[in-house]
Motif scaffolding. Structure first.
Motif, mmCIF file in Angstrom:
data_model
loop_
_atom_site.group_PDB
_atom_site.id
_atom_site.type_symbol
_atom_site.label_atom_id
_atom_site.label_comp_id
_atom_site.label_asym_id
_atom_site.label_seq_id
_atom_site.Cartn_x
_atom_site.Cartn_y
_atom_site.Cartn_z
ATOM 1 N N GLY A 80 -9.022 -10.143 0.718
ATOM 2 C CA GLY A 80 -9.637 -9.054 1.487
ATOM 3 C C GLY A 80 -8.646 -8.041 2.013
ATOM 4 N N GLN A 118 -2.168 5.302 2.661
ATOM 5 C CA GLN A 118 -3.067 4.260 3.174
ATOM 6 C C GLN A 118 -2.529 3.662 4.464
ATOM 7 N N GLN A 178 -4.939 -2.852 0.513
ATOM 8 C CA GLN A 178 -5.996 -2.473 1.447
ATOM 9 C C GLN A 178 -7.176 -3.444 1.422
ATOM 10 N N GLU A 179 -7.612 -3.854 0.229
ATOM 11 C CA GLU A 179 -8.805 -4.689 0.143
ATOM 12 C C GLU A 179 -8.629 -5.970 -0.665
ATOM 13 N N TYR A 183 -7.301 -6.425 -3.999
ATOM 14 C CA TYR A 183 -7.404 -6.405 -5.455
ATOM 15 C C TYR A 183 -6.028 -6.224 -6.096
ATOM 16 N N ARG A 193 0.830 -1.213 0.000
ATOM 17 C CA ARG A 193 0.000 0.000 0.000
ATOM 18 C C ARG A 193 0.863 1.260 0.000
ATOM 19 N N HIS A 237 -4.701 3.842 7.898
ATOM 20 C CA HIS A 237 -5.333 2.611 8.373
ATOM 21 C C HIS A 237 -4.486 1.781 9.327
ATOM 22 N N ALA A 244 -7.856 -4.844 5.300
ATOM 23 C CA ALA A 244 -9.179 -4.698 5.919
ATOM 24 C C ALA A 244 -9.661 -6.027 6.489
#
Length: 137
Positions: free
Chosen positions: A123, A53, A98-99, A101, A49, A57, A126
């Protein structure tokens, strides 16, 4: 002169959903508990990231930070810019974003370099955080 998008994609091109599906078809993706177990067993957890980010986070303790734009150079065993840890092709690497992808595309790129054990965290960060696994502020 106004610019209008082409109504049809070029022949042979693929959309991002197709590219992502192809990348994931080559991976044995790990959920957060499995990624934590892999890290305990010696796999490198790699946070790709951007700094913004990570600042917003948090992070995963023990994760190696290698931003996406230099990932291949840092992990290619043939590269003069490789990390000290990246001297072998059987290195277990679990990439996360982060998610979940961008990390799939990144892990597939590492596999293309020959790192056959590279995969990603389903995922992303997160999911790790939602699983209640350790994080840093």
């Amino acid at each position: 002169m106004s610019v209008h998008p082409d109504p049809a994609p070029p022949v042979g091109s693929r959309g991002i959903d197709e590219i992502l599906a192809a990348a994931r078809s080559r991976l044995t993706r790990l959920d957060a508990p499995a990624a934590a177990a892999a890290q305990r067993d010696g796999a490198l957890l790699v946070d790709i990231r951007p700094v913004a980010q990570r600042a917003a986070h948090g992070g995963i303790p023990g994760a190696l930070i290698v931003e996406r734009n230099v990932l291949e150079w840092r992990f290619d065993p043939r590269s003069d810019a490789r990390l000290p840890q990246a001297g072998r092709y059987d290195l277990p690497v679990v990439v996360f974003c982060q998610e979940g992808y961008t990390s799939s595309l990144a892990a597939a790129a590492l596999q293309e370099l020959g790192l056959h054990r590279a995969t990603d965290l389903t995922g992303g960060y997160a999911a790790w955080q939602a699983a209640g696994l350790p994080v840093t502020a």
